[in-house]
Design an enzyme around this catalytic site. Structure first.
Site, PDB file in Angstrom:
ATOM      1  N   LYS A   1     -34.281  11.313   1.156  1.00  0.00           N
ATOM      2  CA  LYS A   1     -34.684  10.726  -0.129  1.00  0.00           C
ATOM      3  C   LYS A   1     -33.708  11.138  -1.219  1.00  0.00           C
ATOM      4  CE  LYS A   1     -39.524  10.344   1.075  1.00  0.00           C
ATOM      5  NZ  LYS A   1     -40.802  11.018   1.215  1.00  0.00           N
ATOM      6  N   GLN A  25     -44.355  15.546  -1.292  1.00  0.00           N
ATOM      7  CA  GLN A  25     -44.245  15.239   0.139  1.00  0.00           C
ATOM      8  C   GLN A  25     -45.517  15.689   0.869  1.00  0.00           C
ATOM      9  OE1 GLN A  25     -41.536  13.585   1.667  1.00  0.00           O
ATOM     10  NE2 GLN A  25     -42.895  13.541   3.424  1.00  0.00           N
ATOM     11  N   ASP A  39     -45.365   6.957  -5.373  1.00  0.00           N
ATOM     12  CA  ASP A  39     -45.963   6.844  -4.039  1.00  0.00           C
ATOM     13  C   ASP A  39     -47.224   5.974  -4.090  1.00  0.00           C
ATOM     14  OD1 ASP A  39     -45.127   7.629  -1.584  1.00  0.00           O
ATOM     15  OD2 ASP A  39     -46.030   9.625  -1.624  1.00  0.00           O
TER      16      ASP A  39
END
Ligand code: NDP
Length: 298
Positions: A55, A99, A122
């Site tokens: 990422k 994460q 997200d």
């Protein structure tokens, strides 16, 4: 026997990242700063470390700023929330990704709920989830949005199509179903309690498999000509001793002889997730800075 077209997610994702790169440069020229993505990793899960590294790398390659925060596995809930609050207030940060999964002692939901909805790249906060359900603009989870992009690229208008989503997770299945409903598909969400799953799937013009069970979806479950999106990433032993390989939730070789089009694993949905994360970060940056996004198709 005909062979399904291969939906090349790797190529599509490369194109999307290139467009994000062009838009990121235009944003920097207008806003006087780079769009920024902060990724928070707690602990040393090897798979998560690889994701976070990729990422960060792809964020920088797209011309955006990457902020990595690596915290020890025994980080306290209050300290993690304090970091999220600092990132919420940081004007250099447009997107925050924590994460998952977090170590067991941490309350994931409580942490995610503290992320500012404006920076929720997200798409997992209650605000983002609610806006998606309400049909309002907002940030949508990356993997299902990537699946939708591949479907629209392949099929164009999805309206009236029969879609079956296998899996009902917050991350993939549920938002995928919402996105397909918003495209006016007739949507069925199947899960571990679904009866006669093969018959349910056999009705579908569009099958999205997000289960986490290697090759569960068989060729004779697929309606001839259907479009099959395989989200599954399953690591299984390879022929070579000690090696592993990735396979999907769909029996790719079998389904390819029946479907009209299918995503491979790897190289299908997988590469889309980070590309959409970059896209979401850029969209968030434009909203936060009050700058119009020129590429309306992004
Ligand atoms: P979850 O484990 O959170 O959800 C799995 C879903 O599958 C659940 O809803 C479960 O039903 C359902 N399920 C389990 N067994 C069956 C069965 N026998 N029949 C029908 N449904 C079943 O997984 P995720 O949604 O997070 O991920 C799914 C897959 O996608 C995984 O392989 C994951 O690695 C992959 N993935 C890939 C990404 C990418 O970038 N390509 C990103 C995210 C995930 P129930 O709710 O009843 O338990």
């Amino acid at each position: 026997m005909s062979q399904a077209a291969v939906i090349d997610g790797k190529a599509f994702a490369a194109g999307l990242r290139a467009r994000v790169g062009v838009a990121a440069a235009a944003f920097e020229a207008k806003a006087g700063r780079k769009a920024g993505l902060a990724v928070v990793l707690v602990g040393d899960d090897p798979a998560s470390q690889v994701y976070v590294r990729n990422k960060g790398k792809q964020t920088v390659e797209a011309g955006m700023a990457s902020f990595e925060h690596k915290l020890p596995a025994d980080t306290a809930q209050a300290d993690l929330i304090a970091l999220v609050e600092r990132l919420n207030a940081d004007p250099a940060v447009d997107g925050i990704l924590v994460q998952l999964p977090l170590p067991k002692h941490l309350d994931e939901q409580a942490v995610v709920e503290r992320i500012s909805p404006n920076k929720d790249v997200d798409g997992l906060t209650p605000t983002s989830t609610g806006r998606l359900a309400l049909g309002l603009p907002g940030l949508v989870p990356c993997t299902p949005l990537g699946c939708l992009m591949l479907l629209k690229d392949r099929l164009g208008d999805l309206s009236g199509k029969d879609a079956v989503v296998i899996g009902r997770s917050i991350l993939v299945g549920k938002p995928m179903a919402q996105l397909l409903l918003a495209e006016s598909c007739t949507v069925t969400i199947a899960h571990s309690r679904t009866q006669n799953l093969a018959d349910v799937v056999r009705r579908a013009d569009i099958v999205v498999a997000a289960v986490g069970r290697p090759e569960m979806v068989k060729a004779d479950w697929i309606k001839p000509g259907a479009t099959v999106i395989d989200v599954g990433i399953n690591r299984v032993p390879a022929a070579e001793e000690g090696k592993t390989r990735l396979i999907g939730d769909v029996d790719y070789a079998g389904a390819s002889t029946v479907a009209g089009a299918i995503t491979p694993v790897p190289g299908g949905v997988g590469p889309m997730t980070i590309a959409v994360l970059l896209r979401n970060t850029l969209v968030a940056a434009h909203r936060i800075a009050g700058v119009a996004l020129e590429d309306q198709a992004l």
